[in-house]
Design a protein around this motif. Structure first.
Motif, PDB file in Angstrom:
ATOM      1  N   TYR A 154      -3.529  -5.687   1.436  1.00 39.97           N
ATOM      2  CA  TYR A 154      -3.424  -4.335   1.983  1.00 39.97           C
ATOM      3  C   TYR A 154      -4.593  -3.481   1.520  1.00 39.97           C
ATOM      4  O   TYR A 154      -5.171  -2.718   2.294  1.00 39.97           O
ATOM      5  CB  TYR A 154      -2.086  -3.729   1.560  1.00 39.97           C
ATOM      6  CG  TYR A 154      -1.698  -2.449   2.268  1.00 39.97           C
ATOM      7  CD1 TYR A 154      -1.689  -2.367   3.656  1.00 39.97           C
ATOM      8  CD2 TYR A 154      -1.306  -1.324   1.539  1.00 39.97           C
ATOM      9  CE1 TYR A 154      -1.316  -1.201   4.299  1.00 39.97           C
ATOM     10  CE2 TYR A 154      -0.930  -0.153   2.172  1.00 39.97           C
ATOM     11  CZ  TYR A 154      -0.939  -0.096   3.545  1.00 39.97           C
ATOM     12  OH  TYR A 154      -0.571   1.059   4.188  1.00 39.97           O
TER      13      TYR A 154
ATOM     14  N   SER B 167       0.014  -9.665  -1.291  1.00 40.15           N
ATOM     15  CA  SER B 167       0.189  -8.812  -0.098  1.00 40.15           C
ATOM     16  C   SER B 167      -0.432  -7.437  -0.322  1.00 40.15           C
ATOM     17  O   SER B 167      -1.103  -6.892   0.562  1.00 40.15           O
ATOM     18  CB  SER B 167       1.677  -8.660   0.224  1.00 40.15           C
ATOM     19  OG  SER B 167       2.247  -9.906   0.555  1.00 40.15           O
TER      20      SER B 167
ATOM     21  N   ILE C  48       6.671  -3.052   0.250  1.00 34.73           N
ATOM     22  CA  ILE C  48       6.322  -4.430  -0.114  1.00 34.73           C
ATOM     23  C   ILE C  48       6.970  -4.796  -1.453  1.00 34.73           C
ATOM     24  O   ILE C  48       7.555  -5.872  -1.619  1.00 34.73           O
ATOM     25  CB  ILE C  48       4.792  -4.601  -0.189  1.00 34.73           C
ATOM     26  CG1 ILE C  48       4.169  -4.446   1.203  1.00 34.73           C
ATOM     27  CG2 ILE C  48       4.422  -5.967  -0.765  1.00 34.73           C
ATOM     28  CD1 ILE C  48       2.658  -4.392   1.201  1.00 34.73           C
TER      29      ILE C  48
END
Length: 355
Positions: free
Chosen positions: A32, A28, A99
Motif C-alpha cells: 500500500y 499488504s 488491513i
C-alpha cells in the motif's frame, strides 16, 4: 501423539501462522505504501492547480499520475470539494486500519477439532514498527498532495460572484433610469466573463494523485453568464414593448384632443390650446421617445436578439403614427379655422336677429 506432543505441535503451528499472518499484513501495508510512492515528490515539486493548467496546454510536458476523481460542486454560493479533502485523507488512512483488523479474531487451527484456551492467533498491532513507519510515510504523501490540491478552489475565486449575481441583475433592471451604455457595459461584462471561464477553467484538473472534476461547476458558471445576459436583454425587450405601447396611447390621446368640434367658444379655445401644446411640445416629446425606442431596438439587434415579427409590425405602425401627428395638427388647424368662421357667422346672425 500424547497430550504434550499435541500441545507442542499446535503451539508451533500457531506460531508459524502468527508469523505468516503478520507477514501478510505487513506485506499488504508495505505494498500500500509502495502504491503511494508513485505520488511522492520533494515538497517543492508539488504543483499548484495554476501550474497544472498551464502545463497541460503544452503536450510535451508530462501529465500527473492519478487514481482518484473528486468532483467540485456549488454549495451555499461557493465552490467546494464534493468530498472534503480531510474526509479523503481519513478514508485513505483508514484502509491501513482495515488491513490490520483482518488479523483480529483469526482462529487458531486446533479450534476446529477441539476446545482450546487460546482461541485466536496473535493479532498484529497498529503500533508495530513496520506498520507505524508505513503509516507515517503514507500520511505524509497524502498530506503533501492534499496541501497542493486544496488550492483548486482559488481558480474559481474570480467567478464566485456569479453565484450571487441574480440579485445584482434584478436590482440593476429595477432601476428605470439605466442608460443604453450601462446596459451594454453589463452585457459586455457577462460576455467577457463567459469567454474567460471557457479559457481559464478546464473541465478537469489533473492534480498529482487526484483528478479534479470541474465539469459541473464550470457549466453552472457559464450558464449563469448566459442567464444574466439573457435577463438584461429581456429587460430591454420589455422596455421597448412598454415604450411602444405608451407611444401608441399618446397617439390615440392626441387624436382625441385634435378631434374636438369648435361648436362653442370654450371648445374653440380648448382646441387652440391642444394644437399649440401638441405642435410646440408633445410632438417633439413623442418623436424623441420613438427615437429612443428605436435606439434600444438597434441595440438588441447588435447583441443578436431577434425581435418577433409581430412586435416589429406594431413598431412599424407606431412609426407611421408618429409621422402622422403633424398632419393631424395641420388638419385640426384647418378645421379650427372653419369652425371659427362658422361660429362668428352664427354670432353675427344671432346679433342681427335681435336687431
Amino acid at each position: 501423539m500424547n497430550k504434550k506432543q499435541a500441545y507442542i505441535f499446535f503451539e508451533s503451528n500457531a506460531t508459524l501462522m502468527d508469523n505468516q499472518l503478520r507477514n501478510l499484513i505487513t506485506d499488504s501495508i508495505v505494498a500500500y505504501r509502495e502504491f503511494f510512492k508513485r505520488f511522492e515528490k520533494e515538497k517543492s515539486e508539488y504543483k499548484f492547480p495554476q501550474q497544472i493548467i498551464e502545463n497541460e496546454k503544452d503536450f510535451r510536458k508530462d501529465i500527473e499520475d492519478v487514481f482518484l476523481v473528486v468532483k467540485m460542486i456549488c454549495q451555499d454560493r461557493s465552490v467546494i470539494f464534493g468530498d472534503s479533502l480531510s474526509y479523503i485523507r481519513s478514508e485513505l488512512l483508514k484502509i491501513i486500519d482495515n488491513i490490520v483488523d483482518v488479523s483480529r479474531k483469526f482462529q487458531r487451527a486446533e479450534n476446529s477439532i477441539a476446545r482450546s484456551e487460546k482461541t485466536d492467533l496473535w493479532p498484529v498491532s497498529l503500533e508495530d514498527e513496520v506498520i507505524q513507519n508505513c503509516f507515517k510515510d503514507i500520511e505524509n504523501i497524502i498530506q503533501h498532495n492534499i496541501d497542493a490540491i486544496s488550492h483548486v478552489t482559488e481558480i474559481f475565486d474570480k467567478y464566485i460572484f456569479l453565484l450571487r449575481e441574480d440579485e445584482v441583475v434584478d436590482r440593476f433592471i429595477s432601476n428605470n433610469t439605466r442608460t443604453r451604455k450601462e446596459y451594454q457595459d453589463e452585457i459586455n461584462k457577462y460576455e467577457k466573463t463567459y469567454e474567460a471561464i471557457k479559457k481559464e477553467i478546464p473541465f478537469y484538473i489533473r492534480m498529482c494523485m487526484i483528478n479534479i472534476d470541474c465539469v459541473e461547476v464550470k457549466n453552472i458558471l457559464l450558464d449563469q453568464c448566459t442567464e444574466m445576459r439573457r435577463r438584461l436583454i429581456r429587460a430591454i425587450y420589455g422596455n421597448i414593448h412598454d415604450q411602444n405601447a405608451y407611444i401608441g396611447k399618446e397617439y390615440e390621446t392626441i387624436k382625441e384632443q385634435l378631434n374636438i368640434k369648435g361648436e362653442t367658444a370654450d371648445k374653440i379655445v380648448e382646441l387652440e390650446e391642444n394644437i399649440t401644446r401638441i405642435r410646440d411640445f408633445k410632438d417633439k416629446e413623442i418623436r424623441n421617445s420613438f427615437k429612443d425606442m428605436t435606439d434600444w431596438l438597434f441595440m438588441l439587434y447588435n447583441v443578436g436578439f431577434r425581435v418577433p415579427e409581430e412586435d416589429l409590425s406594431k413598431i412599424n405602425i407606431t412609426s407611421k403614427n408618429v409621422r402622422e401627428i403633424m398632419d393631424l395638427v395641420n388638419k385640426a388647424e384647418e378645421n379650427l379655422s372653419q369652425d371659427k368662421d362658422k361660429f362668428l357667422n352664427k354670432l353675427r346672425d344671432t346679433r342681427n336677429a335681435f336687431g
